[in-house]
Design a protein around this motif. Structure first.
Motif, PDB file in Angstrom:
ATOM      1  N   GLU A  57       0.874  -1.162   0.000  1.00  0.00           N
ATOM      2  CA  GLU A  57       0.000   0.000   0.000  1.00  0.00           C
ATOM      3  C   GLU A  57       0.914   1.215   0.000  1.00  0.00           C
ATOM      4  O   GLU A  57       1.420   1.636   1.034  1.00  0.00           O
ATOM      5  CB  GLU A  57      -0.904  -0.018   1.234  1.00  0.00           C
ATOM      6  CG  GLU A  57      -1.905  -1.166   1.207  1.00  0.00           C
ATOM      7  CD  GLU A  57      -2.811  -1.134   2.420  1.00  0.00           C
ATOM      8  OE1 GLU A  57      -2.822  -0.118   3.136  1.00  0.00           O
ATOM      9  OE2 GLU A  57      -3.509  -2.125   2.646  1.00  0.00           O
ATOM     10  N   VAL A  58       1.103   1.770  -1.180  1.00  0.00           N
ATOM     11  CA  VAL A  58       2.186   2.729  -1.358  1.00  0.00           C
ATOM     12  C   VAL A  58       1.995   3.999  -0.557  1.00  0.00           C
ATOM     13  O   VAL A  58       2.946   4.729  -0.321  1.00  0.00           O
ATOM     14  CB  VAL A  58       2.364   3.066  -2.854  1.00  0.00           C
ATOM     15  CG1 VAL A  58       2.908   1.864  -3.593  1.00  0.00           C
ATOM     16  CG2 VAL A  58       1.050   3.534  -3.465  1.00  0.00           C
ATOM     17  N   ASN A  59       0.777   4.306  -0.119  1.00  0.00           N
ATOM     18  CA  ASN A  59       0.602   5.504   0.682  1.00  0.00           C
ATOM     19  C   ASN A  59       1.129   5.324   2.095  1.00  0.00           C
ATOM     20  O   ASN A  59       1.161   6.267   2.874  1.00  0.00           O
ATOM     21  CB  ASN A  59      -0.870   5.917   0.724  1.00  0.00           C
ATOM     22  CG  ASN A  59      -1.756   4.823   1.265  1.00  0.00           C
ATOM     23  OD1 ASN A  59      -1.525   3.653   0.990  1.00  0.00           O
ATOM     24  ND2 ASN A  59      -2.773   5.191   2.032  1.00  0.00           N
ATOM     25  N   LEU A  60       1.546   4.122   2.464  1.00  0.00           N
ATOM     26  CA  LEU A  60       2.034   3.870   3.809  1.00  0.00           C
ATOM     27  C   LEU A  60       3.545   3.744   3.880  1.00  0.00           C
ATOM     28  O   LEU A  60       4.128   3.839   4.936  1.00  0.00           O
ATOM     29  CB  LEU A  60       1.423   2.554   4.348  1.00  0.00           C
ATOM     30  CG  LEU A  60      -0.098   2.476   4.363  1.00  0.00           C
ATOM     31  CD1 LEU A  60      -0.520   1.113   4.877  1.00  0.00           C
ATOM     32  CD2 LEU A  60      -0.684   3.566   5.245  1.00  0.00           C
ATOM     33  N   LYS A  61       4.199   3.520   2.777  1.00  0.00           N
ATOM     34  CA  LYS A  61       5.546   2.982   2.857  1.00  0.00           C
ATOM     35  C   LYS A  61       6.630   3.991   3.203  1.00  0.00           C
ATOM     36  O   LYS A  61       7.623   3.625   3.806  1.00  0.00           O
ATOM     37  CB  LYS A  61       5.905   2.284   1.567  1.00  0.00           C
ATOM     38  CG  LYS A  61       5.889   3.158   0.333  1.00  0.00           C
ATOM     39  CD  LYS A  61       6.035   2.292  -0.890  1.00  0.00           C
ATOM     40  CE  LYS A  61       5.984   3.106  -2.163  1.00  0.00           C
ATOM     41  NZ  LYS A  61       6.078   2.264  -3.343  1.00  0.00           N
ATOM     42  N   GLY A  62       6.485   5.253   2.831  1.00  0.00           N
ATOM     43  CA  GLY A  62       7.560   6.201   3.054  1.00  0.00           C
ATOM     44  C   GLY A  62       7.947   6.367   4.511  1.00  0.00           C
ATOM     45  O   GLY A  62       9.107   6.157   4.885  1.00  0.00           O
ATOM     46  N   PRO A  63       7.031   6.774   5.391  1.00  0.00           N
ATOM     47  CA  PRO A  63       7.399   6.945   6.802  1.00  0.00           C
ATOM     48  C   PRO A  63       7.922   5.665   7.444  1.00  0.00           C
ATOM     49  O   PRO A  63       8.849   5.704   8.253  1.00  0.00           O
ATOM     50  CB  PRO A  63       6.081   7.392   7.455  1.00  0.00           C
ATOM     51  CG  PRO A  63       5.319   8.032   6.339  1.00  0.00           C
ATOM     52  CD  PRO A  63       5.659   7.212   5.122  1.00  0.00           C
ATOM     53  N   ASP A  64       7.333   4.519   7.103  1.00  0.00           N
ATOM     54  CA  ASP A  64       7.802   3.259   7.662  1.00  0.00           C
ATOM     55  C   ASP A  64       9.226   2.960   7.225  1.00  0.00           C
ATOM     56  O   ASP A  64      10.048   2.478   8.007  1.00  0.00           O
ATOM     57  CB  ASP A  64       6.889   2.103   7.224  1.00  0.00           C
ATOM     58  CG  ASP A  64       5.537   2.155   7.915  1.00  0.00           C
ATOM     59  OD1 ASP A  64       5.441   2.817   8.965  1.00  0.00           O
ATOM     60  OD2 ASP A  64       4.591   1.538   7.411  1.00  0.00           O
TER      61      ASP A  64
END
Length: 432
Positions: A57-64
Motif C-alpha cells: 500500500e504505497v501511501n504507507l511505505k515512506g514513513p515506515d
C-alpha cells in the motif's frame, strides 16, 4: 532491515543473460582447506538471480521505510525545528490506523517496496525469497525453531527435513538495532543454492525469535552481501554466501540492477552491459567497518554546490529503501520545492504529490557525481491532504552524523557494481 507485509504481490519474470551449469562450493568457515580443494571451477561464466518486486500500500511505505532505516543504522532523525506541520495534514484513514505517533520510538510497520530473490536451502531443496542486503553479512531464514505466531505468511525452513543440515553446537547469532529490535537464534550448516551456484556447508542462521518488523515482512529472511567481518555468528564468524562462492566466478564481483516497478536482477561474476548506459565509474571503498563505504563530501541543489564534513561517507545499501542524507542537505534540497515541509505527524519531509519539475539531487560517490531525479523523490502515493492538496513522502530524508545511506532510491536509477576483488564500488545510470 526492510521486512514488510504484503498487500498486493506482483511477481515479474526475469531473464538470465548468462547461464552456467551449477557449481558446488564448500564453505571453508569451519576448515582451513584451500579454495582449489573445496570449489569447482565455474570458468568464464557467472550467474544471474532474478529479483521480485513487491508492491505494498504505497501511501504507507515512506514513513515506515524512514523509521526502518533509522533503527537499522542506529542514527537519529534530524528534522529542522520550527517547520513542522503538527495537525493540519488530514491523513487518509488507512494511514492513521497503521503509522504510530512519531513522537515516540516507532517499530517499523512495513508496507514498502523491497527486492527479494529466490534461494534454496537443504536436501531436498526448500525454497525461499530472501532480501539481498549489502548492508549486512548474515544469512538467516524463517524456521520452525520460532514460535508459530511469528511465521505466519512466511515460508519456513524445517532443518529436520534436510539430510544435509548439521547443527553447530554452541553457536549463536543475533542482530540488534538501536531500538532493541532484532533477531537471534541458533546456527547450522547446509547446502545453499543461489542461481546456478551451490555452497555446501554454508552457515545458515535459524531464529529462536524475531522482532515485529521481521514478522510483518513479506520476505522469508535475509542474505547479507556486506563483508564477513559484520557477520554476527559466534564463537566463529561465518563467511557470506558470496565470499564462499566468488572464487569460482569469472570475476569476484556482483551487480545490482534494481528497477522501479519492474523486474531487476543480481548478477554474480559478470557485468551485463545491456543494463546500464554510459560508462561505469569506480571509487575505492573503505572496508574497515565491513560496509561498501566511500567518501561522499559534496552535493548540489540547483546551481549551488555544498561541501560536507571531511569525514562524510556514503554507504551503498540495497537493503535500505530511502536515501538518508545530512539534515542540512535535506533542508537545502526541499527548500527548492514549493510546498515541501518537514512534518511531525509522519516524521519526515513531505511534498505535494502533484509537484512538477522537481529538481534532481546531485551528490558525489568518491570523485564522481551521481544523481536522483525529481521523479524518484516523490515516494509512493498520497499520505493525506493539507489545505486540500495531496502530500507524499520524500525519498530523501535527514539523519544525524556523517555516514549517509544510499538505499534503493539511489539504486532504482543507478546500476551498481560491488567489486570485491578490487575493493571498489562502481555505478552507471539506468532508466528509471
Amino acid at each position: 532491515m526492510r521486512y514488510y507485509s504484503t498487500v498486493i504481490v506482483v511477481t515479474v519474470l526475469s531473464v538470465a543473460y548468462i547461464t552456467a551449469a551449477p557449481v558446488e562450493i564448500v564453505d571453508d568457515s569451519l576448515s582451513e582447506l584451500a579454495a582449489d580443494d573445496t570449489a569447482a571451477e565455474l570458468g568464464e561464466s557467472g550467474f544471474s538471480v532474478p529479483v521480485t518486486h513487491h508492491y505494498r500500500e504505497v501511501n504507507l511505505k515512506g514513513p515506515d521505510a524512514y523509521d526502518e532505516a533509522i533503527h537499522k543504522w542506529g542514527v537519529q532523525k534530524d528534522l529542522p525545528t520550527g517547520l513542522n506541520v503538527n495537525s493540519n495534514l488530514i491523513l487518509h484513514s488507512d494511514f492513521r490506523k497503521r503509522v504510530p505517533d512519531t513522537s515516540v520510538k516507532a517499530t517499523p510497520q512495513g508496507n514498502d517496496v523491497e527486492y527479494t530473490a529466490p534461494v534454496s536451502i537443504g536436501t531436498p531443496a526448500q525454497s525461499f525469497n530472501l532480501n539481498f542486503d549489502t548492508g549486512s553479512a548474515d544469512l538467516w531464514v524463517f524456521a520452525n525453531t520460532q514460535p508459530t505466531s511469528q511465521t505466519k505468511g512466511h515460508r519456513v525452513f524445517n532443518p529436520t527435513k534436510s539430510t544435509t543440515f548439521k547443527k553447530l553446537s554452541g553457536y549463536t547469532w543475533g542482530i540488534t538495532y538501536a531500538d532493541g529490535s532484532g533477531a537471534s537464534g541458533t546456527v547450522g550448516t547446509d547446502k545453499v543454492a543461489v542461481g546456478s551456484a551451490i555452497v555446501q556447508n554454508q552457515f545458515v542462521e535459524l531464529p529462536s525469535t524475531v522482532s515485529n518488523n521481521f514478522v510483518q515482512g513479506s520476505n522469508d529472511g535475509l542474505l547479507g552481501l556486506a563483508f564477513g567481518k559484520l557477520n554476527t555468528v559466534r564463537p566463529k564468524q561465518s563467511k557470506t554466501f558470496f565470499e564462499n562462492a566468488m572464487s569460482s566466478l569469472s570475476n569476484k564481483l556482483f551487480t545490482a540492477y534494481l528497477r522501479h516497478a519492474a523486474v531487476g536482477s543480481y548478477d554474480f561474476g559478470y557485468i551485463d552491459r545491456s543494463k546500464y548506459t554510459g560508462n561505469i565509474v569506480y571509487t575505492p571503498i573503505n572496508t574497515q567497518n565491513g560496509w561498501w563505504e566511500f567518501p561522499s563530501k559534496y552535493y548540489k541543489v540547483g546551481n549551488t554546490n555544498y561541501t560536507l564534513s571531511a569525514a562524510a561517507t556514503g554507504i551503498a545499501d540495497t537493503g535500505t529503501t530511502l536515501m538518508l542524507i545530512s539534515s542540512t542537505a535535506a533542508k537545502n534540497y526541499y527548500a527548492t520545492i514549493k510546498g515541501a515541509q518537514a512534518n511531525s505527524q509522519v516524521g519526515g519531509y513531505i511534498l505535494p504529490c502533484a509537484t512538477k519539475n522537481i529538481p534532481p539531487f546531485y551528490f558525489n560517490v568518491g570523485p564522481y557525481v551521481a544523481s536522483v531525479s525529481g521523479a524518484n523523490v516523490i515516494y509512493g502515493t498520497s499520505l493525506g491532504t493539507l489545505g486540500g492538496v495531496s502530500y507524499c513522502f520524500g525519498g530523501l530524508q535527514p539523519i544525524t552524523g556523517n555516514q549517509f545511506i544510499f538505499g534503493d532510491v539511489f539504486f532504482k536509477q543507478n546500476f551498481a557494481v560491488f567489486d570485491y576483488a578490487n575493493a571498489r564500488f562502481g555505478f552507471a545510470p539506468h532508466s528509471y
